[in-house]
Structure formats: structure tokens, C-alpha cells
Design a protein around this motif. Structure first.
Motif, PDB file in Angstrom:
ATOM      1  N   PRO A  37       0.802  -1.232   0.000  1.00 57.99           N
ATOM      2  CA  PRO A  37       0.000   0.000   0.000  1.00 57.99           C
ATOM      3  C   PRO A  37       0.833   1.280   0.000  1.00 57.99           C
ATOM      4  O   PRO A  37       0.350   2.322  -0.469  1.00 57.99           O
ATOM      5  N   ILE A  38       2.070   1.244   0.520  1.00 58.60           N
ATOM      6  CA  ILE A  38       2.867   2.472   0.595  1.00 58.60           C
ATOM      7  C   ILE A  38       3.468   2.849  -0.756  1.00 58.60           C
ATOM      8  O   ILE A  38       4.089   3.904  -0.893  1.00 58.60           O
ATOM      9  N   MET A  39       3.263   2.025  -1.776  1.00 63.52           N
ATOM     10  CA  MET A  39       3.884   2.263  -3.078  1.00 63.52           C
ATOM     11  C   MET A  39       3.053   3.234  -3.912  1.00 63.52           C
ATOM     12  O   MET A  39       1.826   3.169  -3.939  1.00 63.52           O
ATOM     13  N   ASN A  40       3.727   4.124  -4.611  1.00 66.25           N
ATOM     14  CA  ASN A  40       3.091   4.999  -5.587  1.00 66.25           C
ATOM     15  C   ASN A  40       3.217   4.332  -6.952  1.00 66.25           C
ATOM     16  O   ASN A  40       4.309   4.279  -7.524  1.00 66.25           O
ATOM     17  N   PRO A  50      14.435   2.563  12.418  1.00 73.97           N
ATOM     18  CA  PRO A  50      13.290   1.634  12.489  1.00 73.97           C
ATOM     19  C   PRO A  50      11.957   2.376  12.562  1.00 73.97           C
ATOM     20  O   PRO A  50      11.847   3.420  13.206  1.00 73.97           O
ATOM     21  N   ILE A  51      10.967   1.832  11.870  1.00 75.28           N
ATOM     22  CA  ILE A  51       9.612   2.380  11.883  1.00 75.28           C
ATOM     23  C   ILE A  51       8.621   1.219  12.056  1.00 75.28           C
ATOM     24  O   ILE A  51       9.004   0.057  12.015  1.00 75.28           O
ATOM     25  N   LYS A  52       7.365   1.547  12.231  1.00 78.10           N
ATOM     26  CA  LYS A  52       6.353   0.510  12.391  1.00 78.10           C
ATOM     27  C   LYS A  52       6.228  -0.301  11.100  1.00 78.10           C
ATOM     28  O   LYS A  52       6.539   0.191  10.016  1.00 78.10           O
ATOM     29  N   PRO A  53       5.768  -1.558  11.197  1.00 80.35           N
ATOM     30  CA  PRO A  53       5.637  -2.388   9.997  1.00 80.35           C
ATOM     31  C   PRO A  53       4.779  -1.717   8.933  1.00 80.35           C
ATOM     32  O   PRO A  53       3.670  -1.267   9.205  1.00 80.35           O
ATOM     33  N   CYS A  54       5.307  -1.637   7.713  1.00 83.40           N
ATOM     34  CA  CYS A  54       4.561  -1.003   6.623  1.00 83.40           C
ATOM     35  C   CYS A  54       4.727  -1.732   5.292  1.00 83.40           C
ATOM     36  O   CYS A  54       4.060  -1.397   4.316  1.00 83.40           O
ATOM     37  N   MET A  55       5.634  -2.730   5.243  1.00 80.38           N
ATOM     38  CA  MET A  55       5.844  -3.454   3.989  1.00 80.38           C
ATOM     39  C   MET A  55       6.277  -4.871   4.312  1.00 80.38           C
ATOM     40  O   MET A  55       7.362  -5.079   4.869  1.00 80.38           O
ATOM     41  N   ASP A  56       5.442  -5.848   3.992  1.00 77.22           N
ATOM     42  CA  ASP A  56       5.751  -7.224   4.380  1.00 77.22           C
ATOM     43  C   ASP A  56       6.120  -8.099   3.190  1.00 77.22           C
ATOM     44  O   ASP A  56       5.992  -9.328   3.239  1.00 77.22           O
ATOM     45  N   GLU A  69      10.557   8.239  -5.655  1.00 77.12           N
ATOM     46  CA  GLU A  69       9.343   8.447  -6.452  1.00 77.12           C
ATOM     47  C   GLU A  69       8.365   7.289  -6.291  1.00 77.12           C
ATOM     48  O   GLU A  69       7.152   7.491  -6.233  1.00 77.12           O
ATOM     49  N   THR A  70       8.871   6.050  -6.208  1.00 76.18           N
ATOM     50  CA  THR A  70       8.009   4.887  -6.046  1.00 76.18           C
ATOM     51  C   THR A  70       7.573   4.710  -4.596  1.00 76.18           C
ATOM     52  O   THR A  70       6.479   4.210  -4.322  1.00 76.18           O
ATOM     53  N   PHE A  71       8.442   5.125  -3.651  1.00 75.23           N
ATOM     54  CA  PHE A  71       8.134   5.032  -2.221  1.00 75.23           C
ATOM     55  C   PHE A  71       8.324   6.415  -1.597  1.00 75.23           C
ATOM     56  O   PHE A  71       9.357   6.699  -0.979  1.00 75.23           O
ATOM     57  N   PRO A  72       7.333   7.327  -1.735  1.00 78.11           N
ATOM     58  CA  PRO A  72       7.506   8.705  -1.242  1.00 78.11           C
ATOM     59  C   PRO A  72       7.840   8.785   0.244  1.00 78.11           C
ATOM     60  O   PRO A  72       8.525   9.719   0.672  1.00 78.11           O
ATOM     61  N   MET A  73       7.389   7.820   1.042  1.00 81.19           N
ATOM     62  CA  MET A  73       7.632   7.883   2.487  1.00 81.19           C
ATOM     63  C   MET A  73       9.117   7.807   2.820  1.00 81.19           C
ATOM     64  O   MET A  73       9.531   8.210   3.910  1.00 81.19           O
ATOM     65  N   LEU A  74       9.942   7.318   1.903  1.00 81.83           N
ATOM     66  CA  LEU A  74      11.380   7.248   2.175  1.00 81.83           C
ATOM     67  C   LEU A  74      11.989   8.622   2.396  1.00 81.83           C
ATOM     68  O   LEU A  74      12.983   8.763   3.111  1.00 81.83           O
TER      69      LEU A  74
END
Length: 415
Positions: free
Chosen positions: A158-161, A265-271, A321-326
Motif C-alpha cells: 500500500p505504501i507504493m506509488n 526503524p519504523i512501524k511495519p509497513c511493507m511485508d 518516487e516509487t516510495f515517497p515515504m522514504l
């Protein structure tokens, strides 16, 4: 060797954990061994393990100039997959992937294998055609992969653009049984099992020379003295050309740095594991919450393990661009490993011009995923003196004969 189990943990808890023994011994080298393996990384230790388990050869020494697992085994991004296009590659990597699935039970050591799934993003129409072709090839090879559409990619990550203007996601090659494992645990588990079989793991012992007579290996000279052997296996990744030169032959490989980094480290967001070959970046999330990020090799030959800011910037800029949260994350640490690259970006598992010397190298940027399969095939080669079905296509003679296994051309990327 004490068998690890819930009962062993409970027993040791009752006596303040005073009964745990060392996972592996640190003996002084003997004067002579049946087999000496240079390199106590994952591939070298796996070779030793399967020599003992599959072929009953246990008078073995594993020599390491540094510390066990301190080279590329401890400096990678832990990705495991087998969705290769070429038949020899798919067979070898699928053997490794299947062995990973039962490795914790086999070694009685938790290697933390996580078959979380792996996506290879198609961000150009050329990649769409290429990955669809790979799915067809994998189905013929018995490797389970599938092509999935952009909506399914977004559902998995879901975090992917997926609508980026430069790098839109047009679909993905998906291997549901791909994933990751704990790199250190793989090396430690193999080392523990080898030590339990009576093999000697000798650290802080650098090879200074290779002795041969009449075209047959006699032994090696080290900083801990001379060691004789009937067979010698060179499994030292980026330093393979150095050992080959000591032995009197040359290898068609180049050595260069491959860099990686992890975020805070961040909360789980990509499994799942995501590879984006168009921008040459790949990412997964560790059990500690760090985003594990890797890219391509340096563009020049070198033996550094420091890495460079320029390459980190290039990789992260492409992925943002693909993972803006980075863009909002801080980098926690960065490192480099020395990888060994062949011209066709496929490994070498081969006899050499010197009798009794065998070489395992050329894994480039894809070494960790191959460790169990590599060790299985290399052990068979060393034990029998001839390659088995997994290794037969990966001999040195393919470069002379033009029989390249060109995965870089097939996949458009060397990983």
C-alpha cells in the motif's frame, strides 16, 4: 553438541544459563586435512557442511583470514529468490530456495527464513514483456511465479506509488515463496553444524601461499603455519582472483563494491520484498523495522567496504518516487561488500588448471540467496572431482567456449 529446543531453554533458565557451550570450537590447525576450504562465509561453510552430510568427508578445515561471516555474508540485503530466466540459474537458485525452507530444522538453528514474497516491478513496457517471458520459463522449470497487475501490486504494498510520472508500475513478477533470512544466523548455523561434525573452523588465519607439485595441489601456507591437503576449495568471493594468482592461474572476474543501507526503524509497513530494476533499487523491511535498501555496484573496480555517499544518493533518489515515504526517513547505517563479477553475471563452480583445486566464485550481487544450493553443488564437485547436474554448466570452460549463462542480458539486472 547441545540440541537447541524449548526444553533446553527452560533447563538453562533454571540454572541461570550456565550450561550453554560455545556454538563452534576454535582449534589450532592440524598439519593435514583431506579438504581445506578457504573462506568461512556462507558458501564456504555450506560447502563444508554438505561435504560432511552428503559425502561423509569430515576431515575438513575452513580457513578464514578475518572472522566468521565477516565478509559478504554479513554485508548483504538477505534477499532470497529463484525466478531466473536461464535454466541452469533457475535450477541452482531453486535448489537453494527449497533448502532454505527447511534449513532451520536441518541445522537445529533458527536462520529466520521468512517466505514473505518477492515482487520485481515492471516499470517499462520492455520489462513487462521480459517478466511475462520469465513467468513462462519459470513454469517450465518448475519454479512457481506469476505475473500480477498494478492493482494487485498496490494491494500487496500500500505504501507504493504506482502512478509515478517517470516510473509508473505496470505490473510485477511475483514469487510468493521468495523472501529473506537472517544473514548472520545462516553462517552461524552452518558453522555450528560443521564443528559438531568434527571439522575445524580456523579464524584470523590468512593464506599467504598455495603449494603445488607436478600440477597437483599439496597444501597452503598461512599466518598460522603450513597446512597440507589433498583438495583445496577457494570460496572467497571478491578475493578469488588473489587466491587464484597464488595458485598459478587467472579467473575472469572483476571485484567492486556493492553498497547497502538501512533506515531508522519504523512501524511495519511493507511485508514483501520489492525490487525495482529500472531504477536499480530494492527494499524490504527487517524484523526490527528498518527499511533495508540496496542498489547496484560501483562503476569501477575496488576493494573498499566503506561505500560512497554518491551511490547512496543515487539509489535513494530513484526509489523515492516509487516510495515517497522514504523521503522522511533518516539513514541509520551504510556499508559495502566486495563482490566478484563475471562477464555473464553468473557464478563459477569449477575445477581449475591445478589438480585438486576447485573454485566457487562469481556470484556478484546474488550470493546470499544461493548459499545452500552453492554449498550442495560445490560439495559434490569437491567430493567427486567432477561437477554434478547443478554445477556442470558453471565451469570455467564456458568462457573459452562461449557458452555464456547471461543473466544480466536476460533480466536486465545482475541481482
Amino acid at each position: 553438541m547441545t540440541r537447541y529446543s524449548v526444553f533446553a531453554v527452560a533447563r538453562e533458565a533454571l540454572r541461570w544459563h550456565s550450561g550453554w557451550e560455545r556454538a563452534w570450537k576454535s582449534p589450532s590447525p592440524k598439519k593435514k586435512y583431506d579438504v581445506v576450504i578457504v573462506g568461512a562465509g556462507g558458501h564456504g561453510l555450506a560447502t563444508a557442511y554438505y561435504l560432511g552430510k552428503n559425502h561423509g568427508i569430515r576431515n575438513v578445515a575452513v580457513i578464514e583470514k578475518g572472522w566468521l561471516g565477516g565478509g559478504n555474508t554479513g554485508r548483504n540485503t538477505t534477499i532470497i529468490r529463484s525466478n531466473y530466466l536461464q535454466d541452469p540459474s533457475a535450477a541452482l537458485y531453486e535448489k537453494a530456495r527449497s533448502l532454505y525452507e527447511g534449513l532451520s530444522q536441518d541445522l537445529n538453528y533458527n536462520v529466520m527464513f521468512s517466505p514473505r514474497g518477492l515482487l520485481m516491478l515492471a516499470q517499462t513496457h520492455h520489462e513487462v514483456r521480459g517478466y511475462r517471458r520469465t513467468v513462462y520459463a519459470n513454469n517450465l522449470q518448475g519454479v512457481t511465479t506469476e505475473w500480477i497487475e498494478p492493482a494487485k501490486v498496490k494491494e500487496l504494498v500500500p505504501i507504493m506509488n504506482i502512478d509515478g510520472p517517470r516510473y509508473p508500475v505496470l505490473g510485477a513478477l511475483y514469487q510468493a515463496r521468495g523472501g529473506t533470512a537472517r544473514h548472520d544466523a545462516v553462517a552461524w548455523g552452518y558453522a555450528r553444524a560443521c564443528s559438531a561434525m568434527g571439522m575445524d573452523i580456523i579464524q584470523q588465519c590468512e593464506v599467504t601461499g598455495v603449494r603445488s607439485s607436478n600440477g597437483q595441489v599439496q597444501g597452503i601456507d598461512t599466518t598460522k603455519g603450513a597446512i597440507d591437503c589433498a583438495k583445496l576449495a577457494i570460496v572467497v568471493a571478491g578475493h578469488s582472483s588473489v587466491l587464484a594468482e597464488m595458485s598459478g592461474f587467472r579467473l575472469p572476474i572483476e571485484s567492486m563494491a556493492l553498497q547497502a543501507l538501512v533506515s531508522e526503524p519504523i512501524k511495519p509497513c511493507m511485508d514483501v520484498v520489492v525490487m525495482a530494476n529500472t531504477v536499480h533499487g530494492y527494499m524490504s523491511q527487517s524484523d526490527k523495522g528498518e527499511m533495508v535498501i540496496g542498489g547496484g555496484t560501483d562503476g569501477f573496480n575496488n576493494y573498499t567496504q566503506r561505500g560512497s555517499w554518491q551511490h547512496v544518493e543515487e539509489t535513494t533518489r530513484a526509489l523515492i518516487e516509487t516510495f515517497p515515504m522514504l523521503s522522511r526517513l533518516k539513514m541509520l547505517r551504510q556499508w559495502g561488500g566486495i563482490v566478484d563479477m563475471t562477464g555473464d553475471r553468473s557464478p563459477i563452480l569449477s575445477k581449475t588448471p591445478v589438480g585438486g583445486i576447485f573454485v566457487n566464485c562469481g556470484w556478484g550481487t546474488g550470493g546470499f540467496k544461493a548459499i545452500p544450493g552453492s554449498g550442495w553443488a560445490m560439495a559434490e564437485l569437491v567430493a567427486k572431482g567432477e561437477p554434478g547436474p547443478l554445477a556442470v554448466e558453471f565451469g570455467l570452460d564456458r568462457f573459452k567456449e562461449g557458452r555464456f549463462i547471461d543473466e544480466s542480458v536476460a533480466a536486465g539486472v545482475a541481482h
